[in-house]
Design an enzyme around this catalytic site. Structure first.
Site, PDB file in Angstrom:
ATOM      1  CG  ASP A  32      -3.079  -0.590  -2.350  1.00 14.31           C
ATOM      2  OD1 ASP A  32      -3.214   0.503  -1.925  1.00 14.31           O
ATOM      3  OD2 ASP A  32      -3.424  -1.663  -1.618  1.00 14.31           O
ATOM      4  CB  SER A  41      -1.019   0.137   1.156  1.00 16.22           C
ATOM      5  OG  SER A  41      -1.863   1.092   1.093  1.00 16.22           O
TER       6      SER A  41
END
Length: 453
Positions: free
Chosen positions: A250, A105
């Site tokens: 992401d 992420s």
């Protein structure tokens, strides 16, 4: 033995904590648990979808995970570099039994993570994650020859071209409003949305200026994206854009910037979309789900709009759980995770960006005008290192100090003390009418926590 899964999958420093051998075992164990397939295979060939963000360790970990799943007789559809929400969508769209995405992420490049989805593209609950961990131990005790052989071994199939087209078509169907005339700067964080997000916005008709959209395996989240919002703020001014959008590595997050460079955070985005969905009759039970960290200004704005606000624990998985448990249609976090269950099973930053611009197009209003539905109250957050988080939680001295602070602030402020789920700290958060008041009250409470901790 400590729990392998954290608040959002398995994360750690790639090739030190998160190694290829670990990923191999994890892939095999998850395949068994999530497909219900024994080592010898089954009459029906199960499938898995696997995708990743562009960080360098993703190639290694993706290969190991795919090998582990294929060793259990699972056909693996490799969709390549795509946002996490795209992998969740494709797990459902391909009718796969499971999905997995390799991404850390918003974390820096040396880290990585592994997140699994069950059939339908849904995140796993704690019980299923624990079952996967138990299966990893079981696999360690089996002989290497226990897996399938010959034609029963799983295949790894390249689906990267078809997968992107499917995801873009899904976004177009989810938000069909033309965005002609809207100029947007999109910061792709050199991450998983570097190709998908600009293509989606252009397909909708927006004039797109893409920045940080050239990933090289090493530059993901490097002074760019939603964790470095000042970059897109300046770009909006330089390009005379109507707004800016910033994704994380992401692309399950989206933060925004209006034409004057003012940040529009996740709470404000939720407020804008909640009002839009209520007007369209799409906000189920006239209720929005946020978290305990969401600004008091969001609650006040929703009350004025006749919308009920529910607060979940911090973490998009808890927002999702609350949405599903109460059959609701919108939720999210201040950080920019926005979940619209009618179109996604997890936060989708590109879908959020499209929805936000669609509201601008339909109303003819600027983002600044739309964001004015909510007044953000000044918020101060202090992370206090402590030796024993439970001692703080049970301290009557801390409880009395919180009660006194709440009485002092009244209806014009809010106090929240909570332990960090990942660090040895206690978070002290105070909202008040002025920044000075928030800092003063938070400082007093932090001093009490220090004394007790």
């Amino acid at each position: 033995m400590s729990r392998l899964f954290g608040t959002d999958g398995v994360r750690g420093l790639a090739n030190k904590v998160l190694t290829a051998p670990l990923a191999l075992r994890l892939g095999a164990a998850a395949a068994r648990v999530l497909t219900g397939t024994a080592a010898a295979g089954s009459s029906r060939r199960p499938t898995a979808v696997i995708g990743r963000d562009p960080r360098v360790s993703g190639e290694m970990l993706s290969s190991a995970l795919a090998a582990g799943m294929a060793s259990q007789g699972i056909d693996v559809l490799d969709v390549g570099v795509l946002p996490t929400p795209a992998v969740a969508f494709l797990t459902d769209d391909y009718g796969a039994d499971m999905g997995v995405v390799i991404s850390a992420s918003h974390n820096p490049m040396p880290d990585n993570g592994i997140k699994f989805f069950s059939s339908g593209g849904r995140k796993l609950d704690d019980a299923v994650e624990d079952e996967i961990e138990s299966m990893m131990l079981e696999l360690q005790n089996e002989r290497d020859e226990s897996g399938p052989t010959g034609a029963a071994i799983g295949r790894v199939i390249d689906e990267s071209g078809d997968a992107l087209e499917r995801y873009l078509f899904h976004l177009q169907e989810a938000v069909p409003t033309p965005l002609d005339g809207i100029r947007v700067v999109v910061d792709c964080a050199n991450g998983a949305a570097s190709q998908a997000a600009p293509m989606a916005y252009e397909a909708a008709g927006a004039d797109v200026v893409a920045i940080h959209n050239t990933p090289n395996a090493f530059n993901i989240n490097d002074n760019c994206g939603s964790t470095h919002i000042d970059v897109v703020r300046q770009a909006v001014l330089d390009h005379h854009a109507d707004l800016g959008l910033a994704h994380d590595g992401d692309a399950d997050r989206c933060l925004a910037v209006d034409s004057e460079g003012n940040v529009v955070d996740g709470d404000q985005i939720l407020a804008i979309l909640a009002v839009a969905m209520k007007e369209a009759g799409e906000l189920r039970k006239n209720t929005l789900v946020a978290t305990v960290m969401s600004n008091l200004g969001l609650a006040l704005a929703m009350e004025e709009q006749g919308i009920t606000l529910r607060r979940a624990k911090v973490g998009d998985r808890y927002v999702l759980a609350d949405l599903n448990a109460h059959d609701l249609s919108l939720g999210g976090e201040q950080s920019g995770h926005v979940v619209i269950p009618a179109h996604a099973t997890t936060g989708d930053g590109t879908l959020t960006g499209l929805s936000l611009m669609a509201r601008m197009a339909k109303t003819g209003k600027t983002l600044r005008e739309l964001a004015a539905v909510m007044t953000v109250l000044p918020q101060t957050l202090i992370n206090v290192p402590v030796e024993d988080k439970e001692r703080i939680h049970s301290s009557s001295v801390v409880a009395d100090a919180v009660a006194a602070a709440e009485a002092e602030l009244g209806d014009d402020g809010r106090v929240l003390l909570r332990p960090s789920g990942t660090e040895q700290v206690y978070r002290v958060m105070v909202e008040a009418v002025t920044s000075a008041e928030a800092k003063r009250v938070a400082g007093k409470l932090a001093a009490v926590v220090v004394a007790e901790g």
